[in-house]
Design an enzyme around this catalytic site. Structure first.
Site, short mmCIF file in Angstrom:
data_model
loop_
_atom_site.label_atom_id
_atom_site.label_comp_id
_atom_site.label_asym_id
_atom_site.label_seq_id
_atom_site.Cartn_x
_atom_site.Cartn_y
_atom_site.Cartn_z
N ARG A 93 0.83 -1.21 0.00
CA ARG A 93 0.00 0.00 0.00
C ARG A 93 0.86 1.25 0.00
O ARG A 93 1.93 1.29 0.60
CB ARG A 93 -0.89 0.01 1.25
CG ARG A 93 -1.84 1.19 1.29
CD ARG A 93 -2.65 1.23 2.55
NE ARG A 93 -1.88 1.86 3.61
CZ ARG A 93 -2.34 2.06 4.83
NH1 ARG A 93 -3.54 1.64 5.17
NH2 ARG A 93 -1.60 2.65 5.73
N CYS A 100 0.10 5.49 0.75
CA CYS A 100 -0.91 6.42 1.25
C CYS A 100 -0.34 7.82 1.13
O CYS A 100 0.75 8.09 1.65
CB CYS A 100 -1.25 6.10 2.71
SG CYS A 100 -2.54 7.18 3.40
#
Length: 128
Positions: A105, A107
């Site tokens: 991920r 962000c």
């Protein structure tokens, strides 16, 4: 050969793009904002917005015949990085509820998102 993914269980595209593309072994979604596809409404708080974005993402992935556990990468766009811990908690709960491994991920904080929402999430899933 690619196939366009379209489902009524996620918000319709609000521009010249599709909800996702199925490339056979790889599924790439467009960013999913927290619009409830049934009502067109957006919740106020970031926890509910995170859950709705993830539910919309799930709908697009499942429309390709895959499941949450097949997601290998997400990119999370947040309007305020001060919401990072709150987003993480909702994100962790969502993947745990689906017995899915956590994907890779990124962000990032952004200045603004469509419809002035607080979060948008996109994903890549793999057909194994």
């Amino acid at each position: 050969m690619s196939r366009t993914i379209s489902t009524e269980h996620a918000p319709a595209a609000i521009g010249p793009y599709v909800q996702g593309v199925d490339l056979g072994s790889l599924v790439i979604t467009s960013g999913q904002i927290p619009v409830d596809p049934k009502t067109g409404l957006v919740a106020d708080d970031v926890t509910a917005q995170t859950r709705q974005s993830l539910s919309n993402l799930q709908a697009v992935v499942e429309a390709s015949g895959l499941k949450v556990a097949d997601i290998v990468k997400t990119t999370v766009f947040v309007k305020d990085l001060n919401d990072f811990a709150t987003v993480n908690a909702a994100y962790e709960a969502f993947f745990s509820e689906h017995n899915a491994p956590f994907p890779a991920r990124s962000c990032v904080e952004v200045a603004r998102l469509p419809k002035d929402v607080k979060i948008e999430i996109e994903a890549i899933a793999v057909r194994r």
